[in-house]
Design an enzyme around this catalytic site. Structure first.
Site, PDB file in Angstrom:
ATOM      1  N   GLY A  30       1.037  -1.288   0.726  1.00 21.80           N
ATOM      2  CA  GLY A  30       0.272   0.068   0.020  1.00 21.80           C
ATOM      3  C   GLY A  30       0.767   1.451  -0.183  1.00 21.80           C
ATOM      4  O   GLY A  30       0.286   2.136   0.416  1.00 21.80           O
TER       5      GLY A  30
ATOM      6  N   GLN B 150      -2.236   6.625   0.740  1.00 21.32           N
ATOM      7  CA  GLN B 150      -1.528   7.748   1.747  1.00 21.32           C
ATOM      8  C   GLN B 150      -0.819   8.171   2.483  1.00 21.32           C
ATOM      9  O   GLN B 150       0.140   8.068   2.604  1.00 21.32           O
ATOM     10  CB  GLN B 150      -3.210   9.171   2.763  1.00 21.32           C
ATOM     11  CG  GLN B 150      -2.805   9.690   3.713  1.00 21.32           C
ATOM     12  CD  GLN B 150      -3.991  10.051   4.535  1.00 21.32           C
ATOM     13  OE1 GLN B 150      -4.632  11.071   4.279  1.00 21.32           O
ATOM     14  NE2 GLN B 150      -4.886   8.677   5.562  1.00 21.32           N
ATOM     15  N   ASP B 151      -1.358   6.753   3.553  1.00 23.67           N
ATOM     16  CA  ASP B 151      -0.275   6.399   4.519  1.00 23.67           C
ATOM     17  C   ASP B 151       0.764   5.905   3.986  1.00 23.67           C
ATOM     18  O   ASP B 151       1.769   5.755   4.508  1.00 23.67           O
ATOM     19  CB  ASP B 151      -0.782   5.398   5.438  1.00 23.67           C
ATOM     20  CG  ASP B 151      -2.065   5.931   6.297  1.00 23.67           C
ATOM     21  OD1 ASP B 151      -2.427   6.659   6.330  1.00 23.67           O
ATOM     22  OD2 ASP B 151      -2.664   4.943   7.089  1.00 23.67           O
TER      23      ASP B 151
ATOM     24  N   ASP C  33       0.063  -8.317  -5.356  1.00 23.75           N
ATOM     25  CA  ASP C  33      -0.845  -8.155  -5.156  1.00 23.75           C
ATOM     26  C   ASP C  33      -1.696  -8.783  -4.155  1.00 23.75           C
ATOM     27  O   ASP C  33      -1.582  -9.532  -3.999  1.00 23.75           O
ATOM     28  CB  ASP C  33      -1.609  -7.974  -6.344  1.00 23.75           C
ATOM     29  CG  ASP C  33      -2.985  -7.549  -6.507  1.00 23.75           C
ATOM     30  OD1 ASP C  33      -3.112  -6.904  -7.147  1.00 23.75           O
ATOM     31  OD2 ASP C  33      -3.458  -7.552  -5.867  1.00 23.75           O
TER      32      ASP C  33
ATOM     33  N   LEU D 292      -0.209  -1.988   4.636  1.00 24.13           N
ATOM     34  CA  LEU D 292      -1.072  -1.094   4.557  1.00 24.13           C
ATOM     35  C   LEU D 292      -2.010  -1.549   3.455  1.00 24.13           C
ATOM     36  O   LEU D 292      -3.216  -0.441   2.745  1.00 24.13           O
ATOM     37  CB  LEU D 292      -0.476  -0.183   4.240  1.00 24.13           C
ATOM     38  CG  LEU D 292       0.554   0.255   5.073  1.00 24.13           C
ATOM     39  CD1 LEU D 292       0.849   1.997   5.127  1.00 24.13           C
ATOM     40  CD2 LEU D 292       0.244   0.681   7.099  1.00 24.13           C
TER      41      LEU D 292
ATOM     42  N   SER E 190      -8.393  -0.371  11.852  1.00 21.63           N
ATOM     43  CA  SER E 190      -9.191   0.511  11.854  1.00 21.63           C
ATOM     44  C   SER E 190     -10.021   0.342  12.969  1.00 21.63           C
ATOM     45  O   SER E 190     -10.962  -0.224  13.301  1.00 21.63           O
ATOM     46  CB  SER E 190      -9.403   0.318  10.695  1.00 21.63           C
ATOM     47  OG  SER E 190     -10.737   1.072  10.986  1.00 21.63           O
TER      48      SER E 190
ATOM     49  N   GLU F 178     -12.793   0.959  12.556  1.00 23.38           N
ATOM     50  CA  GLU F 178     -14.370   0.586  11.804  1.00 23.38           C
ATOM     51  C   GLU F 178     -14.713  -0.546  12.238  1.00 23.38           C
ATOM     52  O   GLU F 178     -15.724  -1.023  12.218  1.00 23.38           O
ATOM     53  CB  GLU F 178     -13.963   0.493  10.032  1.00 23.38           C
ATOM     54  CG  GLU F 178     -15.103   0.437   9.158  1.00 23.38           C
ATOM     55  CD  GLU F 178     -16.249   1.814   9.360  1.00 23.38           C
ATOM     56  OE1 GLU F 178     -16.183   2.560   9.508  1.00 23.38           O
ATOM     57  OE2 GLU F 178     -17.544   2.209   8.765  1.00 23.38           O
TER      58      GLU F 178
ATOM     59  N   TYR G  93     -16.276  -4.255   5.103  1.00 21.44           N
ATOM     60  CA  TYR G  93     -14.165  -3.861   4.858  1.00 21.44           C
ATOM     61  C   TYR G  93     -14.375  -3.501   6.767  1.00 21.44           C
ATOM     62  O   TYR G  93     -13.141  -4.159   7.023  1.00 21.44           O
ATOM     63  CB  TYR G  93     -14.738  -2.280   4.135  1.00 21.44           C
ATOM     64  CG  TYR G  93     -13.181  -1.677   5.045  1.00 21.44           C
ATOM     65  CD1 TYR G  93     -12.246  -1.858   4.429  1.00 21.44           C
ATOM     66  CD2 TYR G  93     -13.110  -0.288   6.390  1.00 21.44           C
ATOM     67  CE1 TYR G  93     -10.921  -0.783   4.712  1.00 21.44           C
ATOM     68  CE2 TYR G  93     -12.096  -0.415   6.507  1.00 21.44           C
ATOM     69  CZ  TYR G  93     -11.028  -0.137   6.161  1.00 21.44           C
ATOM     70  OH  TYR G  93     -10.134   0.396   6.743  1.00 21.44           O
TER      71      TYR G  93
END
Ligand code: NAP
Ligand code: G4F
Length: 345
Positions: free
Chosen positions: A17, A21-22, A72, A94, A139, A141, A163
């Site tokens: 990742g 962003q991260d 991947d 990430l 997360s 979440e 997710y």
């Protein structure tokens, strides 16, 4: 362009990742600490490395510290090959299909990449008997329909999206590999964190980018979904430091990373439009297409454990985060109109 870095520290890190962003902030941090960084990118029909172009190195340079490698999360053989050939000291996982709303549209793919992708990496480490430290991007979440507020490392999970379910799986499989095989594996339970590099379809960036377009006459309206949801929003650049700190401890553990403050989407809107001297009510319309089948109404984290054990605490306050994001998007549009840059698409 030739790049110079601080003295090497002999550590190799693999970051999945890295184009996100991260990943981009973490790569900057690791390079500044002298790591050799391997960033996993996936094949795309167009360039997907704009967030790391400024640190990209020609692989033919003498002192190459950042290498991009293909892989991947859905392809176990690629992850295994990377673990086998790079033999990193630290792995930061990430990579993910990280959009909650989209996970309702592509639940199976999200589970594959965001959930099983973590298992594939852990298996590669175990099979290759690699003595490395592993960070899993867990997360807030996962708390979903929260059973207590604020949320801590001990708060039970109640995910509300494919997710969130995938992240709960990845969290527990990380704990399981730590307990079963003695892997140095940590979960960072990060609450929402934003920046000028935030993906353009997440609500904060969607708002700040729209403001810059409205001010410059490039957009009239901003369509949003639920304005009442509350989030604990911090600054991404600071949150990647917590990831690194987790892997430098004597023992692996799980940590909440948050600001301890919560604000609604409506509050973010008000603050961001006010900073640009605009009244948001003139521009914002509600589009129910952005509602989610099940919503996470309120998130607010208690990061006392990270403060006590890692010495980590957030510095950027909500209003400053809003301002820095609005200012960055204004500058980006200005540069674009002057022919100096591009508008993030
Ligand atoms: P992001 O900007 O969406 O980045 C996600 C990264 O994953 C991108 O580099 C993306 O590559 C890559 N990726 C997507 N599908 C992949 C696949 N099949 N194989 C390999 N790589 C793949 O997310 P972020 O905000 O940086 O978040 C980083 C991690 O932290 C994610 O796991 C996210 O779920 C988690 N997290 C984020 C937050 C937050 O508030 N930002 C909070 C808690 C946890 P492309 O560039 O090619 O799309
Ligand atoms: O910005 P969001 O899409 O972020 P969300 O769903 O909180 O997820 C982010 O944070 C998680 C950590 O808790 C990460 F794990 C995850 O990877 C991601 O980075 O939405 C925030 C809130 C939601 O309640 C959503 O319903 O904003 C509300 N919202 C209202 N209008 C909208 C919109 N969200 C989006 N993306 N787009 C809208 O137009």
């Amino acid at each position: 362009m030739k790049t110079s870095y601080p003295p090497k520290n002999d550590k190799r890190a693999l970051v999945t990742g890295i184009s996100g962003q991260d990943g981009s902030y973490l790569a900057e941090l690791l390079l500044a600490k002298g790591y050799e960084v391997y960033g996993m990118v996936r094949r795309s029909s167009s360039f997907n490395t704009s967030r790391i172009d400024h640190i990209y190195q020609d692989p033919h340079e003498a002192d190459v510290r950042l290498r991009l490698v293909y892989g991947d999360q859905a392809d176990g053989s690629s992850l295994d090959q990377l673990v086998k050939t790079i033999r990193p000291d630290e792995i930061y996982n990430l990579g993910a299909q990280s959009h909650v709303r989209v996970s309702f549209d592509i639940p199976e793919y999200t589970s594959e990449v965001t959930g099983l992708g973590c298992l594939r990496l852990l298996e590669a480490i175990r099979e290759r008997e690699l003595n490395c430290r592993f960070y899993q991007a867990s997360s807030s979440e996962m708390y979903g329909k929260c059973v207590e507020t604020p949320q801590t490392e001990r708060t039970p999970f109640y995910p509300r999206s494919p997710y969130g379910c995938a992240k709960v799986y990845a969290y527990w499989i990380t704990v399981n590999y730590r307990e079963s095989y003695g892997l140095f594996a940590c979960n960072g339970i990060l609450f929402n964190h934003e920046s000028p590099r935030r993906g353009e379809t997440f609500v904060t960036r969607k708002i700040t980018r729209a403001i810059a377009h409205i001010v410059n006459g490039l957009q009239d309206k901003l369509y949003l979904g639920n304005l009442e949801a509350k989030r604990d929003w911090g600054y991404a650049r600071e949150y990647v430091e917590a990831m690194w700190l987790m892997l430098q401890q004597a023992k692996p553990d799980d940590y909440v990373v948050a600001t301890g403050e919560t604000h609604s989407v409506r509050e973010f809107l008000e603050a961001a439009f006010a900073h640009a001297g605009l009244d948001w009510r003139k521009y914002v319309e509600i589009d129910p297409n952005y509602y989610r089948p099940t919503e996470v109404d309120l998130l607010v984290g208690d990061a006392s454990k990270a403060k006590k054990q890692l010495g980590w605490e957030p510095k950027t306050k909500f209003n400053d985060l809003v301002k820095l994001m609005v200012d960055a998007d204004m500058q980006m549009v200005k540069d674009h109109l002057a022919g100096k840059g591009r508008v993030a698409s």
